[in-house]
Design an enzyme around this catalytic site. Structure first.
Site, PDB file in Angstrom:
ATOM      1  NE  ARG A 242      -3.281   2.287   2.853  1.00 28.51           N
ATOM      2  CZ  ARG A 242      -2.958   3.324   3.609  1.00 28.51           C
ATOM      3  NH1 ARG A 242      -1.786   3.654   4.050  1.00 28.51           N
ATOM      4  NH2 ARG A 242      -3.911   4.395   3.794  1.00 28.51           N
ATOM      5  CG  LEU A 243       2.616   2.368  -3.305  1.00 27.99           C
ATOM      6  CD1 LEU A 243       2.781   2.811  -4.928  1.00 27.99           C
ATOM      7  CD2 LEU A 243       4.051   1.899  -2.648  1.00 27.99           C
ATOM      8  CG  ASP A 244       0.284   6.648   3.721  1.00 21.25           C
ATOM      9  OD1 ASP A 244      -0.786   6.589   4.401  1.00 21.25           O
ATOM     10  OD2 ASP A 244       0.997   7.531   4.153  1.00 21.25           O
ATOM     11  CB  ALA A 245       0.257   9.960   1.572  1.00 20.73           C
ATOM     12  CB  ILE A 246       1.178   7.226  -3.662  1.00 23.99           C
ATOM     13  CG1 ILE A 246       2.582   7.034  -4.760  1.00 23.99           C
ATOM     14  CG2 ILE A 246      -0.066   7.289  -4.343  1.00 23.99           C
ATOM     15  CD1 ILE A 246       3.857   6.910  -4.142  1.00 23.99           C
TER      16      ILE A 246
END
Length: 591
Positions: A242-246
């Site tokens: 999960r790429l947070d705040a990408i």
């Protein structure tokens, strides 16, 4: 069998693809020095993890249901929380749950894990990597890649502050007089934070809080180090990242600094790396932004993220139940498309961050959003705000568990009606095209943790309460308790979903005409052999659902309800006419 010649060809192709990505991001000299380092990472990973490169059968299917949870969501004395979590989930959800999104489990200084001190370690309070790998042996594991920023206590940042040359240009420093008015803000805190450094006062870019300092990806060393981190997560068992705040990853002054082309290119580069070393590892982009912007992260369907968070779903579902009118939601559902069968939506109704409101810009009116805010606040929840370019404040997020967002705690409604309403919403989530994800507190019927807000002064903890295992087990052992009844209903509904091919994430979906009180759509199995008509009442009054073949219905004659096992026979012309209870659910499979 792969020959040496084949391997050389594959390596050459990978090098060419990585070079193409890097040329979008950096000057030629930096491309030439960065490419060999990335290739070394890939080859080193392959040598140490040869079995991970074997792809699974298909990227996703109807069995994929994900639970979102903190590592210490349930606690018991004398046992690492990650171990407690594994045993608890295997005991209560082992037969119906296949995926687990483990929220940040790294050493952290704030924001419940999202201010990461060390990407490579497990917080010793939770356990160690062995416990994470055991979770990966039981569930398809998603790990958080909180790679937009690090903690202000991170060794990387402290190295930057005190002039360690290894961390030169790792972070973004600006003159505080710089005009940053165009920068998109997800918070009301200042964009720049002052820090005392060895060389004097410095101002750094902090998108989310003063303790979360943004990394500078214009420095290729940052890209290399973070790529190494991601490969480490895969080595420890992550099947999803999960790429947070990408969306905020790359910064360029004079722009909103969100969704920049370079950000998309970085995601594509990571997709290329993962496809090369661990095919089938899914990239999921977390972008709490308007719906049309969110879809951009699926790229052309083969080259960027596999899944995007369906951020518009929670507020649209809540608005439909609040008003008893699903028309706005149905119009949105009818517009949903993904660029390929290898991409899909990550559907959810709530999580650790509550219910985002930016995704319904253009889908709900300002007055409709304001009504949701008033309702949530009236029932003990909170609203978080963000700063607009003109300095004004606008609602950004509803801080509440979904159960209380739907059911006023002090309304005096019978529990049965509250459970019916809640399950109608969760059934929409489970039936829609995409991969469903359920927050721990939704799975177990939690209400708002108002005491936590009062104790900490932080509104966003309202849906982040940790639970004592003994107390939770006692409630679940009481068949009359809210928690026990919610879990029982959820397990039953999940059991129906995971064996039905028409609920494959990529199976076609068609919205069916219905009364405003019904969210109705048809899912058709990928092989076209059968379909399921899904009807969910949001009005709470009950009504008949009637639809004809010329309105999009597959011309079935007999149907079985996957929810209660009843059979229904269509009229002579193929028309389906069935009663739907108040907050009732029909999943009608053609026979």
């Amino acid at each position: 069998m792969t020959t040496a010649t084949d391997q050389t060809s594959l390596s050459r192709d990978l090098a060419n693809r990585l070079r193409a990505h890097l040329k979008v991001l950096y000057p030629a000299a930096q491309v030439d020095t960065t490419l060999p380092r990335l290739l070394d990472l890939v080859e080193g990973f392959r040598a140490e993890n040869p079995l991970i490169a074997i792809p699974r059968q298909g990227l996703f299917d109807e069995t994929d249901v994900v639970l979102i949870t903190y590592g210490d969501q349930v606690r018991e004395p004398g046992r690492p929380p990650l171990e407690t979590l594994r045993h608890f989930l295997n005991a209560h959800l082992g037969r119906v749950l296949t995926g687990l999104h483990l929220l940040p489990h790294y050493p952290s200084s704030s924001d419940d894990g999202f201010a990461v001190i060390d990407y490579t370690q497990v917080d010793p309070v939770l356990g160690d990597w062995r416990h994470v790998e055991q979770l990966a042996s039981s569930f398809r594991l998603m790990l958080d890649a909180v790679v937009n920023h690090t903690s202000a206590s991170s060794p990387w940042f402290l190295g930057w502050v005190y002039g360690d040359p290894r961390f030169e240009d790792f972070y973004l420093e600006l003159d505080p007089a710089t005009d940053v008015g165009q920068v998109t803000r997800p918070r009301t805190s200042p964009l720049l934070t002052r820090v005392a450094a060895g060389s004097g006062e410095r101002w750094v870019w902090t998108t989310f809080s003063p303790d979360q300092v943004d990394l500078n990806y214009a420095n290729p060393e940052v890209l290399v180090r973070v790529t190494e981190v991601l490969l480490g997560y895969v080595a420890h068992g992550a099947g999803m990242l999960r790429l947070d705040a990408i969306a905020f990853l790359w910064k360029r002054l004079g722009t909103p600094c969100v969704h920049l082309p370079e950000t998309h290119e970085v995601v594509k580069l990571w997709r290329t790396v993962l496809d090369a070393v661990a095919p089938g590892t899914l990239l999921i982009t977390e972008t709490n932004v308007p719906h049309t912007e969110n879809l951009l992260y699926l790229g052309d369907g083969t080259d960027e993220a596999h899944l995007v968070y369906q951020f518009a779903l929670p507020p649209l579902t809540l608005a439909a139940f609040r008003s008893g009118d699903a028309q706005r939601m149905l119009e949105w559902l009818a517009s949903l498309r993904t660029p390929s069968a290898q991409t899909t939506f990550f559907n959810f109704l709530g999580g650790h961050d509550g219910i985002g409101l930016r995704p319904v810009e253009g889908l709900l009116s300002d007055s409709e959003v304001a009504a949701l805010c008033r309702a949530v606040e009236a029932e003990g929840g909170n609203v978080s705000y963000r700063t607009e370019p003109d300095g004004s404040k606008s609602p950004y997020e509803l801080n509440t568990v979904f159960f209380d967002a739907l059911n006023a705690p002090n309304a005096g409604e019978p529990l049965e009606r509250q459970l019916d309403r809640f399950m109608a919403a969760q059934s929409i989530l489970l039936a829609l095209a995409g991969m469903p994800a359920i927050y721990f507190h939704a799975m177990f019927g939690s209400r708002n943790w108002v005491d936590g807000v009062h104790h900490t002064g932080r509104p966003r903890v309202i849906n982040r309460q940790r639970l004592a295992l003994s107390a939770l087990e006692a409630q679940l052992s009481d068949p009359g308790s809210r928690r026990s009844q919610v879990l029982s209903r959820m397990r039953t509904r999940m059991s129906a979903r995971i064996v039905e091919p028409a609920f494959h994430p990529s199976a076609p979906q068609q919205v069916l005409p219905a009364s405003p009180a019904h969210v109705a759509f048809q899912r058709t199995a990928c092989d076209g052999q059968h379909s399921v008509v899904c009807v969910h009442d949001v009005g709470g009054r009950g009504a008949r659902f009637r639809v004809r073949p010329d309105q999009g219905l597959d011309p079935g004659r007999r149907y079985v309800d996957l929810c209660d096992g009843t059979e229904h026979v269509a009229e002579a012309d193929g028309t389906l006419d069935v009663p739907v209870d108040p907050y009732g659910v029909r999943w009608l499979r053609t026979l």
